[in-house]
Design a protein around this motif. Structure first.
Motif, PDB file in Angstrom:
ATOM      1  N   GLU A 191     -30.302  14.924 -50.871  1.00 27.65           N
ATOM      2  CA  GLU A 191     -29.694  16.092 -50.076  1.00 27.65           C
ATOM      3  C   GLU A 191     -30.696  16.624 -49.192  1.00 27.65           C
ATOM      4  O   GLU A 191     -30.621  17.282 -48.035  1.00 27.65           O
ATOM      5  N   HIS A 192     -32.147  16.735 -49.654  1.00 25.91           N
ATOM      6  CA  HIS A 192     -33.024  17.510 -48.853  1.00 25.91           C
ATOM      7  C   HIS A 192     -34.126  16.317 -48.207  1.00 25.91           C
ATOM      8  O   HIS A 192     -34.984  16.885 -47.506  1.00 25.91           O
ATOM      9  N   GLY A 193     -33.903  15.101 -48.579  1.00 21.75           N
ATOM     10  CA  GLY A 193     -34.817  14.274 -47.703  1.00 21.75           C
ATOM     11  C   GLY A 193     -36.486  14.306 -48.317  1.00 21.75           C
ATOM     12  O   GLY A 193     -37.445  13.992 -47.671  1.00 21.75           O
ATOM     13  N   TYR A 194     -36.548  14.800 -49.770  1.00 28.16           N
ATOM     14  CA  TYR A 194     -37.686  14.648 -50.173  1.00 28.16           C
ATOM     15  C   TYR A 194     -38.429  13.463 -50.253  1.00 28.16           C
ATOM     16  O   TYR A 194     -37.829  12.612 -50.695  1.00 28.16           O
ATOM     17  N   ASP A 195     -39.574  13.476 -49.884  1.00 23.11           N
ATOM     18  CA  ASP A 195     -40.457  12.120 -50.370  1.00 23.11           C
ATOM     19  C   ASP A 195     -41.124  11.986 -51.634  1.00 23.11           C
ATOM     20  O   ASP A 195     -42.286  11.995 -51.618  1.00 23.11           O
ATOM     21  N   PHE A 196     -40.215  12.138 -52.737  1.00 21.56           N
ATOM     22  CA  PHE A 196     -40.675  12.154 -54.074  1.00 21.56           C
ATOM     23  C   PHE A 196     -40.391  10.826 -54.771  1.00 21.56           C
ATOM     24  O   PHE A 196     -39.692  10.183 -54.279  1.00 21.56           O
ATOM     25  N   VAL A 197     -41.423  10.682 -55.750  1.00 19.21           N
ATOM     26  CA  VAL A 197     -40.970   9.538 -56.820  1.00 19.21           C
ATOM     27  C   VAL A 197     -41.087  10.070 -58.156  1.00 19.21           C
ATOM     28  O   VAL A 197     -41.765  10.946 -58.471  1.00 19.21           O
ATOM     29  N   ASN A 198     -40.482   9.275 -58.973  1.00 19.50           N
ATOM     30  CA  ASN A 198     -40.544   9.521 -60.490  1.00 19.50           C
ATOM     31  C   ASN A 198     -41.684   8.904 -61.048  1.00 19.50           C
ATOM     32  O   ASN A 198     -41.622   7.496 -61.199  1.00 19.50           O
ATOM     33  N   ALA A 199     -42.902   9.322 -61.579  1.00 24.88           N
ATOM     34  CA  ALA A 199     -43.960   8.927 -62.000  1.00 24.88           C
ATOM     35  C   ALA A 199     -43.652   8.614 -63.490  1.00 24.88           C
ATOM     36  O   ALA A 199     -44.552   7.698 -63.846  1.00 24.88           O
ATOM     37  N   GLY A 200     -42.536   8.881 -64.102  1.00 20.64           N
ATOM     38  CA  GLY A 200     -42.393   8.453 -65.439  1.00 20.64           C
ATOM     39  C   GLY A 200     -41.853   9.735 -66.245  1.00 20.64           C
ATOM     40  O   GLY A 200     -41.997  10.712 -66.169  1.00 20.64           O
ATOM     41  N   GLY A 201     -40.942   9.053 -67.445  1.00 24.85           N
ATOM     42  CA  GLY A 201     -40.522  10.204 -68.307  1.00 24.85           C
ATOM     43  C   GLY A 201     -41.138  10.681 -69.551  1.00 24.85           C
ATOM     44  O   GLY A 201     -42.124   9.760 -69.916  1.00 24.85           O
ATOM     45  N   VAL A 202     -41.011  11.769 -69.932  1.00 21.89           N
ATOM     46  CA  VAL A 202     -41.581  12.597 -71.112  1.00 21.89           C
ATOM     47  C   VAL A 202     -40.822  12.653 -72.294  1.00 21.89           C
ATOM     48  O   VAL A 202     -40.846  12.313 -73.396  1.00 21.89           O
TER      49      VAL A 202
END
Length: 294
Positions: A117-128
């Motif tokens: 939706e927003h074009g964020y340049d994010f990644v999932n570093a890992g689940g907790v």
């Protein structure tokens, strides 16, 4: 002659004492070393040996888990600064604008939806951890008791809809189309609805506990983090709760893509997945929050 020799001896002795000490006490070995150690410790802090990591988080349980991990992170050379948020929008905005280094509040489908939706340049570093969703009702003690035409209140967050509908399908209340992936399911994908349940999805996730406490709807589906934050116990107050095992809605550490492999981020994840933190989660939330190790 003897008097002259005595006077000479005293004069020489005084001269030697003055030359050795100048009349001042010499510091002991401990006194000499102590300031050096103190100065070294101060210099270590001033020289930035503790790296500051700023993480945005929901109040419960995310910020509480981070607070517990603070000392463990300090032992690993990281000073953790926690910034709390009470909604699902601001933490990603703050991350995008560089106000925080990472956030810890969202699950993978929500992150993916925000990126799209927003074009964020994010990644999932890992689940907790995972927070099972519970069904709460002021009038009914089980899902079977829900009447025909019962109003079901659920999150306005589209990323939660498939999850909620899959849960209700598992409970036998509805049937979803085989042509849609359950995670992406919407109310329009319901093909069987024997009780003609009416779905309402116009309430912000954080406001659902208040809607329940105000007696709105026949049943309200609330994420465990918001339920706990409002004094609700998902295992005693909910009339049904989502299965925490094999749940794809794991809460993650999200970072900007360029920071994915930063040593501080990797250390944060290691600490949050450590035995100490997992035990804290299990003992504190009694199953309402389920830790994951990978």
């Amino acid at each position: 002659m003897k008097k002259w020799l005595s006077l000479l001896f005293v004069t020489v002795l005084l001269f030697v004492l003055a030359a050795c000490g100048g009349g001042e006490e010499q510091p002991t070995e401990e006194e000499t070393e102590a300031p050096a150690e103190e100065e070294t410790e101060e210099s270590a802090t001033e020289n930035g040996e503790l790296e500051t990591l700023v993480v945005g988080a929901s109040n419960v349980p995310h910020a509480e888990i981070l607070e517990f991990a603070t000392d463990l992170l300090e032992e690993r050379g990281i000073e953790l600064e926690i910034v709390t948020f009470n909604d699902y929008v601001l933490p990603n905005q703050a991350l995008a604008e560089g106000e925080i280094d990472a956030n810890y509040f969202q699950h993978i489908p929500y992150l993916e939806g925000q990126i799209e939706e927003h074009g964020y340049d994010f990644v999932n570093a890992g689940g907790v951890h995972i927070e099972p969703i519970g069904v709460y009702s002021q009038e009914y003690e089980s899902l079977e008791e829900l009447p025909n035409g019962a109003e079901i209140l659920m999150s306005s967050s589209v990323a939660d809809h498939g999850r909620i509908l899959m849960m209700l399908e598992q409970e036998g209340l509805i049937t979803l189309s085989d042509e849609v992936d359950g995670v992406e399911a919407t109310v329009d994908d319901i093909v069987e609805n024997p009780k003609n349940l009416q779905f309402s999805a116009n309430i912000e996730p954080a406001m659902l506990p208040q809607a329940f406490q105000n007696g709105e709807g026949d049943a309200v589906l609330i994420n465990s983090n918001y339920a706990i934050d409002h004094g609700l116990n998902p295992f005693t107050d909910a009339i049904a709760i989502e299965d925490g095992e094999d749940n794809p809605y794991v809460n993650i550490i999200a970072v900007r893509s360029e920071d994915e492999n930063n040593e501080e981020i990797q250390t944060l994840l290691e600490v949050l997945r450590s035995e100490e933190v997992q035990t804290f989660i299990e003992e504190t939330y009694n199953g309402a929050v389920v830790p994951v190790s990978e």
